[in-house]
Motif scaffolding. Sequence first.
Motif, PDB file in Angstrom:
ATOM      1  N   ALA A   1      -6.618   7.060   3.984  1.00 18.84           N
ATOM      2  CA  ALA A   1      -6.236   6.245   5.125  1.00 18.84           C
ATOM      3  C   ALA A   1      -5.989   7.053   6.391  1.00 18.84           C
ATOM      4  O   ALA A   1      -5.885   6.491   7.476  1.00 18.84           O
ATOM      5  N   MET A   2      -5.858   8.361   6.251  1.00 13.32           N
ATOM      6  CA  MET A   2      -5.602   9.176   7.437  1.00 13.32           C
ATOM      7  C   MET A   2      -6.665  10.270   7.520  1.00 13.32           C
ATOM      8  O   MET A   2      -7.182  10.737   6.508  1.00 13.32           O
ATOM      9  N   VAL A   3      -6.941  10.683   8.752  1.00 13.14           N
ATOM     10  CA  VAL A   3      -7.886  11.770   8.959  1.00 13.14           C
ATOM     11  C   VAL A   3      -7.097  13.077   8.961  1.00 13.14           C
ATOM     12  O   VAL A   3      -6.065  13.182   9.624  1.00 13.14           O
TER      13      VAL A   3
ATOM     14  N   PHE B   1      -2.817  -2.971  10.156  1.00 11.60           N
ATOM     15  CA  PHE B   1      -1.371  -2.856  10.360  1.00 11.60           C
ATOM     16  C   PHE B   1      -0.961  -3.270  11.771  1.00 11.60           C
ATOM     17  O   PHE B   1       0.120  -3.806  11.971  1.00 11.60           O
ATOM     18  N   ILE B   2      -1.861  -3.019  12.717  1.00 12.26           N
ATOM     19  CA  ILE B   2      -1.544  -3.440  14.094  1.00 12.26           C
ATOM     20  C   ILE B   2      -1.510  -4.963  14.187  1.00 12.26           C
ATOM     21  O   ILE B   2      -0.625  -5.544  14.820  1.00 12.26           O
TER      22      ILE B   2
ATOM     23  N   LEU C   1       0.124   6.149   6.859  1.00  9.61           N
ATOM     24  CA  LEU C   1      -0.489   5.415   7.960  1.00  9.61           C
ATOM     25  C   LEU C   1       0.383   4.222   8.344  1.00  9.61           C
ATOM     26  O   LEU C   1       0.655   3.989   9.526  1.00  9.61           O
ATOM     27  N   ALA C   2       0.844   3.486   7.326  1.00  5.17           N
ATOM     28  CA  ALA C   2       1.648   2.300   7.608  1.00  5.17           C
ATOM     29  C   ALA C   2       2.948   2.695   8.296  1.00  5.17           C
ATOM     30  O   ALA C   2       3.397   2.019   9.226  1.00  5.17           O
TER      31      ALA C   2
ATOM     32  N   VAL D   1       8.148   2.891   4.577  1.00  8.23           N
ATOM     33  CA  VAL D   1       7.122   2.229   3.770  1.00  8.23           C
ATOM     34  C   VAL D   1       7.101   2.847   2.370  1.00  8.23           C
ATOM     35  O   VAL D   1       7.129   4.064   2.240  1.00  8.23           O
ATOM     36  N   VAL D   2       7.096   2.010   1.372  1.00  4.32           N
ATOM     37  CA  VAL D   2       6.890   2.518   0.009  1.00  4.32           C
ATOM     38  C   VAL D   2       5.757   1.725  -0.635  1.00  4.32           C
ATOM     39  O   VAL D   2       5.453   0.617  -0.228  1.00  4.32           O
TER      40      VAL D   2
END
Lengths: 420, 403
Positions: free
Chosen positions: B262-264, B303-304, B338-339, B347-348
């Motif tokens: 989910a992340m770069v 998420f946005i 990311l969240a 966030v979990v």
Amino acid sequence: MEQPGFFPEQDPLMDGQMPDGTLRIKIIGVGGAGTNAVDRIKLEDLEQVHLTVIDTDNQVLSASPVEEAYLLGRNVTNGKSTGGSVDKGRMAAEADIEDLRRIVRGVDLVFILTGLGGGTGSGAAPVLAELAVSEGALVIAFTPMPFQREGSIRCERARKSLELMRKYCHAVISLPNDLIFKQVDDSATLMEAFAMADKWIKLGVHSIWSMLFNTGLINVDFSSLQSALAEPGGRTIFGTGYGKGENLLDQALQDLEKCPLLHLPEAGYFRDTDQLIINLTGGPDMTMATVNRAMDAVSEKFGCRNSLIMGASIDGSFYNQLRITVMGTVRSTANTKAYAPVPAASIPPNRPVAPPLKSAESFEEPASAAAAARRHQGEFAFPRQEENRGLFERTQQNLYEGEDLDIPTYLRRGIKILRS
Amino acid sequence: MSRSKIVGAIEIGTSKVVVLVAEMADGRSMNIIGRGQSTNIGMKKGEIVDLSSVSDCTHAAIMAAEKSAGNQIQHVYLSFSGSHLRGFRHAGATAITGSGNVVTATDVQRAVENAKSKVLDPGQVYIHHIRNGFVLDGHPVESPVSRQGSHLEVQYWHVTADEKKVKDHIMVVNGFGLDVNDIVISCLASGSLLATEAEKKQGVLVVDIGKGTTDYVLYRGRRVVQTGVIPVGGDHVTNDLSLGLRVKSKLAENLKLRAARAMVQKEDRNEKVPLVGDLSIGDSFHSQLSINKITHARLEELFIILKNRLGSLLTRQNLPCGVILTGGVSKTPLIGDLAEVTLDVPVVVGQSPDWVRHSELREPEYATVLGLLYNALYDQKEEAVNPKAGQRKWLSKMTGLFN
């Protein structure tokens, strides 16, 4: 005392210009195809529009009913055609540059109609366009493009010339014959087929003309057109739709959707246009409610990022009919969101005969340096946003704040993806 | 001697149909005795596009579950999702007219009926009425009966759905010869399982990112405050990858499960991921960076959208327990980070409670169907206490759970 608005030092050659500020519009057909198109427009009888045809071929000119006909390059081709040589066409135009300048001098809006791919059109039209712009005119060109079957040399010539035209003109609307002739059924005669191509040019010219001259409910005048097309060098999107009878609005919107000119692979997304002009032409019975509904529908569909000019005009003969015209420009070709057609990178330049639609795509690629660089980087995209839905192709649109969520996020945000 | 019941929980999801069979004794305890599942091919974005194939998949799953349980399902609880689900807040109010301005049960009944009486658009039907507490003369109260006041208000969060689409789901189950006892929208099912009572009291958001849709439910003060569906899910990531890398959907799905994050990250630049990964000839390699960029863009957007939907409800102050992620997509590496960055709350990734022993059932994909059973247990308890409720029809029954 000197009266305001009186300029004693006015150029004597400008005398032809109408003093009351009336618009002067000239439609200039260059080359054989251009001349034919202008001939057909002559039958339309648009007021306040001057028609001119220019060719190197005396035979073509003498057959034309247009009064103002100019034989180009007497000393270069001796009144014969250029035989498909672009250089000859350009030389002919440059030899007679002063005469050409006289033709475009003092004109506010110049339509250049020319079939690209031949010698005169491809060679002389860019010269004329550059000249007209330097004389201060707004230049809009309609350029039918040759069939792919006419051979790769001709297509390549047309493509190069189109690039030149784009550089000089404020707007270039290219009409690939392949695409237009798809609408013609097999039983149509050759005459009918070519009339179809001319019909599109006529429609284009007529819709811009009616935008400027018919009584406007919501007025789009010459100045707004001018400011919308302020800088030459962009790509142009043009489309028109027509409806009549009971559901004229729905019909017109559907027809607009089907307009082949909106389906050019190079046209890109409407949301990418810098400026979009939408014009409605209707009869005296057109209601404000219709206008509002049409504007809502059109702007929802094509709404662009920056600005939207809307116009509505009345044509006395348009009872119970409606025409919607959209026109937009994409100015910076370096725009990362300007999409190159999919097959562009993989098709060799002199590919043999292919199905017409595909071939239209291949020769219509924007070949600017920026586009080439983009291709080189391996970014790719699809010609139409609607085709980017993949798995969700046949499902309902997934709209959220005007964006279709089913279209990949990276495409909508213009994130570059490198492919290995 | 208490009579045990065989209860089936059916989740018709975009990725698969899962059926769990449990034996329940008077609502006191349950044993999960059977499971059946089948890949669902007839749904997109949580909605049925091909009824007959959804029906076949569901029947296959029920059959498998009954076979593994060795028993026939008697009661069915059904959960589903879809972008046609809508939620809105609507309060009911009444003036207290009785002697001494004391609130009676009739007053409460009147306020409740008032709240539920809002007429829906044609074709819409109520799925849940979720009570959010009473307000007596401007003060929130837990139980208003026998208290003094002049104006009673009852807050409700209503969930509505497209009647035709709900009927489609029920018809699929009916087609197997089973009646549907109750319907629970999937976010409520997974939410009730994953969030603890303490978290529900302080405020928590459960986000179930499935294959076709993302369902969320927000709890505060032990009550469901808001529910919603975003029609974006794992399929969208797959589709983006398939278009972005120009590979077939099936391969893209496989690639997503193996490699998408989910992340770069910095090291992605030099990494290459094989498309098939079985060292076969013609296998192509794709840049990890591109894969992650596409995945990141899609999930971040999701998420946005969530943040925009919930607005001020989704802040550290209002949501001290933060977000619990679940659903298949929650297994994506780095999705929690990311969240957390995007939503700015803790966030979990959700964990099933300890009573779920089976290791496979602890996977996030099963949260909804387990939650459905969990709800069913409560429902059966109510029935045991109040037997006259018995077998009610689904339309009147549906709203029972959350009153």
